[in-house]
Write an enzyme that holds these catalytic residues in place. Structure first.
Site, PDB file in Angstrom:
ATOM      1  N   TYR A   1      37.207 -24.315  37.740  1.00 20.25           N
ATOM      2  CA  TYR A   1      36.006 -24.914  36.765  1.00 20.25           C
ATOM      3  C   TYR A   1      35.285 -26.407  37.367  1.00 20.25           C
ATOM      4  O   TYR A   1      35.904 -27.093  37.006  1.00 20.25           O
ATOM      5  CB  TYR A   1      36.502 -25.011  35.807  1.00 20.25           C
TER       6      TYR A   1
ATOM      7  N   PRO B   1      36.085 -13.164  24.821  1.00 19.35           N
ATOM      8  CA  PRO B   1      35.844 -13.467  24.040  1.00 19.35           C
ATOM      9  C   PRO B   1      34.451 -12.755  23.121  1.00 19.35           C
ATOM     10  O   PRO B   1      34.333 -12.366  21.907  1.00 19.35           O
ATOM     11  CB  PRO B   1      37.268 -13.741  23.440  1.00 19.35           C
ATOM     12  N   LEU B   2      33.919 -14.316  23.133  1.00 22.30           N
ATOM     13  CA  LEU B   2      32.756 -14.455  22.077  1.00 22.30           C
ATOM     14  C   LEU B   2      31.155 -13.360  22.425  1.00 22.30           C
ATOM     15  O   LEU B   2      29.979 -14.034  22.507  1.00 22.30           O
ATOM     16  CB  LEU B   2      32.239 -16.381  22.345  1.00 22.30           C
ATOM     17  N   ALA B   3      31.659 -13.044  23.985  1.00 18.60           N
ATOM     18  CA  ALA B   3      30.428 -12.595  24.485  1.00 18.60           C
ATOM     19  C   ALA B   3      28.899 -13.487  24.537  1.00 18.60           C
ATOM     20  O   ALA B   3      28.238 -13.054  24.707  1.00 18.60           O
ATOM     21  CB  ALA B   3      30.260 -11.429  23.715  1.00 18.60           C
TER      22      ALA B   3
ATOM     23  N   GLY C   1      27.803 -15.520  23.098  1.00 16.96           N
ATOM     24  CA  GLY C   1      27.197 -15.103  22.091  1.00 16.96           C
ATOM     25  C   GLY C   1      25.844 -13.794  21.715  1.00 16.96           C
ATOM     26  O   GLY C   1      25.042 -14.205  20.758  1.00 16.96           O
TER      27      GLY C   1
HETATM   28  N1  LIG Z   1      39.443 -15.275  34.564  1.00 19.13           N
HETATM   29  C1  LIG Z   1      38.601 -15.105  35.015  1.00 19.13           C
HETATM   30  O1  LIG Z   1      37.682 -14.715  35.949  1.00 19.13           O
HETATM   31  C2  LIG Z   1      37.612 -16.271  34.055  1.00 19.13           C
HETATM   32  C3  LIG Z   1      36.056 -15.780  33.534  1.00 19.13           C
HETATM   33  C4  LIG Z   1      35.183 -15.987  32.759  1.00 19.13           C
HETATM   34  C5  LIG Z   1      36.189 -17.415  31.775  1.00 19.13           C
HETATM   35  N2  LIG Z   1      37.447 -17.596  31.840  1.00 19.13           N
HETATM   36  C6  LIG Z   1      37.865 -18.357  30.333  1.00 19.13           C
HETATM   37  O2  LIG Z   1      37.289 -17.977  29.446  1.00 19.13           O
HETATM   38  C7  LIG Z   1      37.188 -19.037  28.987  1.00 19.13           C
HETATM   39  C8  LIG Z   1      35.840 -18.065  27.837  1.00 19.13           C
HETATM   40  O3  LIG Z   1      34.628 -17.612  28.242  1.00 19.13           O
HETATM   41  P1  LIG Z   1      33.561 -17.865  28.445  1.00 19.13           P
HETATM   42  O4  LIG Z   1      32.864 -19.397  27.919  1.00 19.13           O
HETATM   43  O5  LIG Z   1      32.438 -17.760  30.195  1.00 19.13           O
HETATM   44  O6  LIG Z   1      32.712 -17.591  27.251  1.00 19.13           O
HETATM   45  P2  LIG Z   1      32.620 -17.286  25.818  1.00 19.13           P
HETATM   46  O7  LIG Z   1      34.156 -18.128  25.545  1.00 19.13           O
HETATM   47  O8  LIG Z   1      32.260 -15.601  25.312  1.00 19.13           O
HETATM   48  O9  LIG Z   1      31.058 -17.640  25.351  1.00 19.13           O
HETATM   49  C9  LIG Z   1      31.653 -18.888  25.296  1.00 19.13           C
HETATM   50  C10 LIG Z   1      29.740 -19.347  25.765  1.00 19.13           C
HETATM   51  O10 LIG Z   1      28.879 -18.819  24.929  1.00 19.13           O
HETATM   52  C11 LIG Z   1      27.841 -19.468  24.352  1.00 19.13           C
HETATM   53  N3  LIG Z   1      27.895 -19.119  23.259  1.00 19.13           N
HETATM   54  C12 LIG Z   1      29.182 -18.316  21.831  1.00 19.13           C
HETATM   55  N4  LIG Z   1      27.995 -18.180  20.754  1.00 19.13           N
HETATM   56  C13 LIG Z   1      27.111 -18.447  21.098  1.00 19.13           C
HETATM   57  C14 LIG Z   1      25.551 -18.500  20.240  1.00 19.13           C
HETATM   58  N5  LIG Z   1      25.915 -18.068  18.823  1.00 19.13           N
HETATM   59  N6  LIG Z   1      24.470 -19.618  20.400  1.00 19.13           N
HETATM   60  C15 LIG Z   1      24.407 -19.676  21.344  1.00 19.13           C
HETATM   61  N7  LIG Z   1      25.814 -20.036  22.770  1.00 19.13           N
HETATM   62  C16 LIG Z   1      26.546 -19.165  22.136  1.00 19.13           C
HETATM   63  C17 LIG Z   1      28.457 -21.131  24.395  1.00 19.13           C
HETATM   64  O11 LIG Z   1      27.675 -21.683  23.883  1.00 19.13           O
HETATM   65  P3  LIG Z   1      28.431 -22.885  23.570  1.00 19.13           P
HETATM   66  O12 LIG Z   1      29.239 -23.965  24.529  1.00 19.13           O
HETATM   67  O13 LIG Z   1      27.021 -23.642  23.632  1.00 19.13           O
HETATM   68  O14 LIG Z   1      28.640 -22.343  21.848  1.00 19.13           O
HETATM   69  C18 LIG Z   1      29.268 -20.397  25.376  1.00 19.13           C
HETATM   70  O15 LIG Z   1      28.792 -20.996  27.232  1.00 19.13           O
HETATM   71  C19 LIG Z   1      36.795 -20.064  29.597  1.00 19.13           C
HETATM   72  O16 LIG Z   1      36.710 -20.756  29.103  1.00 19.13           O
HETATM   73  C20 LIG Z   1      37.866 -19.827  30.776  1.00 19.13           C
HETATM   74  O17 LIG Z   1      38.747 -20.719  30.528  1.00 19.13           O
HETATM   75  C21 LIG Z   1      37.804 -16.952  32.698  1.00 19.13           C
END
Ligand SMILES: NC(=O)c1ccc[n+]([C@@H]2O[C@H](COP(=O)([O-])OP(=O)(O)OC[C@H]3O[C@@H](n4cnc5c(N)ncnc54)[C@H](OP(=O)(O)O)[C@@H]3O)[C@@H](O)[C@H]2O)c1
Length: 319
Positions: free
Chosen positions: A61, A227-229, A231
């Protein structure tokens, strides 16, 4: 924050976790700046103050910067290490070529790097990041035995694995697989689709051999990444998104208004409502959005509401 036991481990973890992937901000080799470090600490404290005790990382990361930034948490507060659980992952190499590596040497070297960056003596949970087609399970077992016996890793799990891959690996391991981290959100529902589309003439099915049922049967906790797809249905529309995304966003916004919560709370509550006790790990680095997601704890979705959201997110009615 409600807690639950992680698989067959002895870890009592918060129902919602924090995904620390983005706290290092960039995938380049520039050093962490003071302002990145400070904002990382701010979001981590927002999570801690809300009762989150489980933090997800990976060696890759932000090229290791997210683990490094996390270690600032211990400065002047060593006691915090005993109060929280750290999970990290190994097995992906950006390359070139971008590849996977579950060899004994890579697993051991990766953990060594994570321990150094996280400035800790032990990792609570180590995950294999993405299935390695060249996996030699005996090598994984050798690495896990060594890490367990030396006290460097307490528990083990995987990410993005199918039921058959879980079964296969477990046959060789001397430690239980306690968790499987998979992508899962309102507009990424493949894990559920297989179950409802069995015996239907439908091309949406992806083969995961009933990973939800397998994990429930074997007491392996599922964690939901993204989980937040991103956004996409809570205020950050994706360019060229499938048509049904905007209708899903409208439904989510409508339900949020009705329940007097933020839209993030609705989509996280949708995950929590599933009886497999799937644990979402939101990865936003925006404190307001993180707190909005935590409101999910107090949202109870009826069966009808859950299915309305599921149908909208899939863009298709139930068979
Ligand atoms: N095992 C795997 O293969 C794998 C792969 C990917 C991720 N992960 C894990 O899962 C965690 C979460 O995944 P993720 O961060 O990809 O996805 P997430 O939690 O679904 O979404 C977070 C991302 O979406 C943006 N976002 C959410 N709501 C928004 C809105 N209303 N407006 C603008 N931007 C928005 C966030 O920006 P802001 O930060 O600006 O809010 C951030 O970049 C990661 O931190 C990691 O630990 C695991």
């Amino acid at each position: 924050m409600k807690t639950q036991t992680l698989g067959t481990s002895d870890l009592q973890v918060s129902q919602i976790r924090y995904g620390a992937m983005s706290i290092g901000r960039s995938y380049d080799n520039t050093p962490l700046t003071d302002s990145v470090r400070q904002s990382a600490l701010q979001i981590l404290h927002t999570a801690l103050d809300a009762g989150i005790n489980f933090f997800d990382h990976a060696d890759i990361y932000c090229n290791g910067k997210s683990e490094k930034a996390f270690a600032d948490l211990w400065k002047g507060a060593q006691h915090l290490r005993q109060q929280i659980y750290l999970q990290t992952k190994c097995g992906i190499l950006f390359g070139p070529p971008h590849r996977f590596d579950f060899s004994y040497e890579h697993i051991i070297a990766s953990v060594k790097g994570s321990l150094k960056r996280l400035q800790t003596d032990y990792i609570d949970v180590l995950l294999l990041h993405r299935p390695d087609p060249l996996v030699e399970p005996e090598e994984v077992a050798q690495a896990f035995d060594e890490l367990k016996h030396s006290g460097k890793v307490r528990w083990f799990g995987v990410s993005n694995h199918t039921a058959a891959q879980l079964d296969f690996l477990q046959k060789y391991l001397n430690q239980p697989i306690v968790t499987n981290q998979v992508e899962f959100n309102l507009v990424h529902t493949q894990m559920l689709d297989e179950g409802i589309l069995f015996n239907q003439n439908n091309s949406r099915i992806t083969r995961n051999e009933g990973v939800i049922e397998y994990c429930r049967l074997h007491n392996i906790t599922l964690q939901a990444w993204a989980p937040l797809a991103n956004g996409w249905i809570t205020g950050n529309p994706q360019q060229n998104a499938p048509e049904h995304f905007s209708a899903t966003a409208e439904l989510v916004a409508h339900m949020a208004k009705e329940k007097d919560v933020h839209p993030e709370a609705i989509i996280i509550a949708w995950i929590l409502r599933h009886p497999a006790h799937i644990q979402p790990l939101p990865g936003t680095i925006n404190s307001k959005r993180l707190l909005a997601a935590f409101e999910a704890e107090h949202v109870n979705l009826t069966r009808e509401e859950w299915f309305s959201l599921f149908t909208a997110g899939r863009g298709e009615t139930m068979p």
